[in-house]
Scaffold this active site. Structure first.
Site, PDB file in Angstrom:
ATOM      1  N   ASP A  81       0.895  -1.195   0.061  1.00 61.51           N
ATOM      2  CA  ASP A  81      -0.033  -0.082   0.041  1.00 61.51           C
ATOM      3  C   ASP A  81       0.905   1.358   0.029  1.00 61.51           C
ATOM      4  O   ASP A  81       0.433   2.266  -0.731  1.00 61.51           O
ATOM      5  CB  ASP A  81      -0.988   0.084   1.197  1.00 61.51           C
ATOM      6  CG  ASP A  81      -0.448   0.420   2.482  1.00 61.51           C
ATOM      7  OD1 ASP A  81       0.552  -0.312   2.955  1.00 61.51           O
ATOM      8  OD2 ASP A  81      -0.722   1.466   3.221  1.00 61.51           O
ATOM      9  N   ASP A  84       5.805   0.361   3.132  1.00 61.81           N
ATOM     10  CA  ASP A  84       6.028  -1.046   3.903  1.00 61.81           C
ATOM     11  C   ASP A  84       5.641  -1.979   2.952  1.00 61.81           C
ATOM     12  O   ASP A  84       5.421  -1.835   1.721  1.00 61.81           O
ATOM     13  CB  ASP A  84       5.351  -1.033   5.151  1.00 61.81           C
ATOM     14  CG  ASP A  84       3.834  -0.646   4.944  1.00 61.81           C
ATOM     15  OD1 ASP A  84       3.343  -0.957   3.920  1.00 61.81           O
ATOM     16  OD2 ASP A  84       3.008  -0.238   5.692  1.00 61.81           O
ATOM     17  N   TYR A 232      -5.125   0.301   9.522  1.00 64.37           N
ATOM     18  CA  TYR A 232      -6.394   0.848   8.656  1.00 64.37           C
ATOM     19  C   TYR A 232      -7.780   0.318   9.307  1.00 64.37           C
ATOM     20  O   TYR A 232      -8.314  -0.551   8.681  1.00 64.37           O
ATOM     21  CB  TYR A 232      -6.242  -0.116   7.389  1.00 64.37           C
ATOM     22  CG  TYR A 232      -5.127   0.736   6.377  1.00 64.37           C
ATOM     23  CD1 TYR A 232      -5.643   1.973   5.719  1.00 64.37           C
ATOM     24  CD2 TYR A 232      -3.961   0.051   6.186  1.00 64.37           C
ATOM     25  CE1 TYR A 232      -4.471   2.580   5.197  1.00 64.37           C
ATOM     26  CE2 TYR A 232      -2.962   0.760   5.335  1.00 64.37           C
ATOM     27  CZ  TYR A 232      -3.386   2.060   4.647  1.00 64.37           C
ATOM     28  OH  TYR A 232      -2.136   2.789   3.696  1.00 64.37           O
ATOM     29  N   GLU A 468       5.849   9.827   2.759  1.00 61.07           N
ATOM     30  CA  GLU A 468       5.551   8.418   2.326  1.00 61.07           C
ATOM     31  C   GLU A 468       4.425   8.533   1.182  1.00 61.07           C
ATOM     32  O   GLU A 468       3.448   9.176   1.173  1.00 61.07           O
ATOM     33  CB  GLU A 468       4.721   7.551   3.263  1.00 61.07           C
ATOM     34  CG  GLU A 468       4.681   6.260   2.983  1.00 61.07           C
ATOM     35  CD  GLU A 468       4.372   5.466   4.283  1.00 61.07           C
ATOM     36  OE1 GLU A 468       4.495   4.010   4.239  1.00 61.07           O
ATOM     37  OE2 GLU A 468       3.647   5.793   5.168  1.00 61.07           O
TER      38      GLU A 468
END
Length: 492
Positions: A81, A84, A232, A468
């Protein structure tokens, strides 16, 4: 970056802000075609699994080739996603839905990039066919996030726990399953003229998954909490995803049962103007408005709610819920702010085209918002992201002369497996993370979290919320760039 989409109702004077914004927009000379190409290429850098011969992001290699083995399922593939190496299926499904919607809405404006966009969708939709291959089971996530986040490691080297998390009839996850149903249904429309057989397969599976999500209702937080929270978690419940999934199935099938489901349940949603991986409220109203705007008997509450969403964004609206930086960037509370700028710009353009077709305007107090006003607002956001901002920074990696070079992304930070084939262990990446020099590999096309609300940006791997990249920031941006790739900028 895992963040809750939150509402910020603060108001700031915008006269000077908008002068600055308009001035910068008019002064920009930007290559939307290049940006579109690179925004799609980014997804190849996020691929998990066995990479195909057509792979263009050459510094990447095969990874996570045994995913799903702990539950005796083939779960190889899909997308990481963000920076990571976990495959979080909830945001991945939203990413796939938005990539598909980008093609459904703007595919005819993508030119030669349409094929690459379809490949990006297929990489996600193929994976969700795997995740839903067993009746009564939906795979919710691959990879233990705590184990993963304790290491700075290339995906090609992963030796962290690749735990599979599932939802089922006794431990349901309706928001996850509803979003996967939406992704499969939207993808079926994207492939309808390109690959009819595959389109039918996706649609049949979308029906099956939606039936499971609706029959066995419950939030996936409680079912797979150890895996998804706090990263999430679903904060907004699951009814928005069920309605969202039903709306996409209605668009794909014209089936009365799905339309009846949408109508019967839309009043259960509170009046949110949010849209992102966790909240589908504004997206539902804009999507449904496509087929009800011309029919007053069906328009309520979808068109009024879509209008309210638009009024929540317009800088001079009395019901504005967002703020704008001095440079003109839209802000909503929470980190990784460009997820809002790209997703909201997408909806602005889609709704502007609907208003244009219906010869209507949105009224926000005394301000009449015609379609061109919506398009101009979206364009100001796009141009800001591409570098037309106070510090001249492009927030698309590899685009422009100045862009983030030290992004928070494991594979980009560490030497490519093609250059350094020896395995890098869990903590071997720490020394690369600490370097003051740019990342070793360019994650071309990645849209990062973006600047602070004072238009400043710290290019640092440690500055996670700003540096990120996330797939669900890029996915709606693909559609937005496709629209502006049209040189005449007419409503088509």
């Amino acid at each position: 970056m895992r963040v809750k989409n939150m509402t910020n109702k603060s108001k700031l004077p915008l006269f000077i802000t908008m002068i600055v914004m308009v001035t910068m927009v008019k002064g920009a000379s930007l290559n939307y075609t290049e940006a579109l190409s690179k925004s799609i290429l980014f997804f190849e850098g996020q691929r998990s699994g066995k990479l195909p011969p057509s792979q263009r992001m050459k510094w990447r290699g095969d990874s996570a080739l045994h995913d799903g083995s702990d539950i005796h399922m083939d779960m190889v593939g899909g997308y990481y996603d963000a920076g990571d190496n976990v495959k979080f299926h909830f945001p991945m499904a939203f990413t796939t839905t938005m990539l598909a919607w980008s093609v459904v809405e703007f595919g005819d404006l993508m030119g030669s990039e349409l094929q690459h966009a379809l490949e990006a969708i297929r990489w996600g939709s193929n994976y969700f066919l795997k995740a839903t291959q067993k009746h009564g089971v939906v795979v919710a996530q691959l990879g233990d996030p705590i184990s993963d986040h304790d290491c700075w490691e290339r995906p090609e080297d992963m030796d962290t726990l690749r735990t599979s998390y599932v939802v089922n009839q006794t431990k349901p996850g309706s928001e996850l399953s509803g979003e996967i149903a939406a992704a499969l249904a939207a993808s079926s429309i994207a492939f309808k003229t390109n690959d009819a057989t595959y389109s039918k397969l996706l649609l049949d599976r979308a029906r099956q998954v939606f039936g499971f999500a609706n029959k066995y209702r419950g939030q996936y937080n409680g079912s797979v909490a150890a895996g998804v929270c706090p990263f999430y978690c679903g904060y907004n419940g699951y009814m928005d995803e069920l309605i969202w999934g039903a709306a996409w199935l209605y668009k794909a099938t014209n089936g009365a049962a799905y339309w009846n489901f949408v109508k019967a349940n839309i009043q259960s949603l509170w009046g949110s103007n949010e849209f992102g991986w966790d909240s589908k409220h504004a997206g539902i109203n804009v999507l449904v408005s496509q087929w009800v705007m011309a029919d007053p008997s069906k328009a309520n509450p979808f068109v009024p709610n879509a209008d309210k969403f638009i009024c929540s964004l317009l800088p001079n609206s009395p019901t504005r819920e967002v703020t704008y930086s001095k440079g003109g960037l839209l802000f909503r509370a929470g980190s990784s702010n460009l997820q809002h700028a790209t997703a909201y710009s997408f909806l602005l353009i889609v709704y502007a085209r609907q208003l244009h077709a219906a010869k209507k305007v949105t009224q926000c107090g005394n301000e009449a918002a015609d379609p061109s006003k919506l398009i101009n607002l979206a364009k100001s956001q796009v141009d800001y992201i591409l570098g037309n901002n106070p510090i001249g920074m492009s927030y698309v990696v590899g685009y422009g002369n100045k862009y983030p070079e030290k992004i928070h992304h494991r594979g980009s930070t560490l030497p490519s497996i093609k250059v350094h084939p020896q395995q890098l262990q869990c903590r071997d990446g720490d020394k690369y993370f600490a370097l003051a020099s740019p990342n070793l590999n360019i994650l071309t096309g990645a849209v990062v979290g973006g600047p602070a609300n004072d238009d400043s940006f710290q290019d640092s791997r440690s500055n996670v919320s700003q540096s990120e990249p996330c797939t669900y920031i890029n996915a709606p941006f693909v559609g937005v760039l496709a629209y502006f790739n049209n040189p005449t900028l007419t409503f088509i």
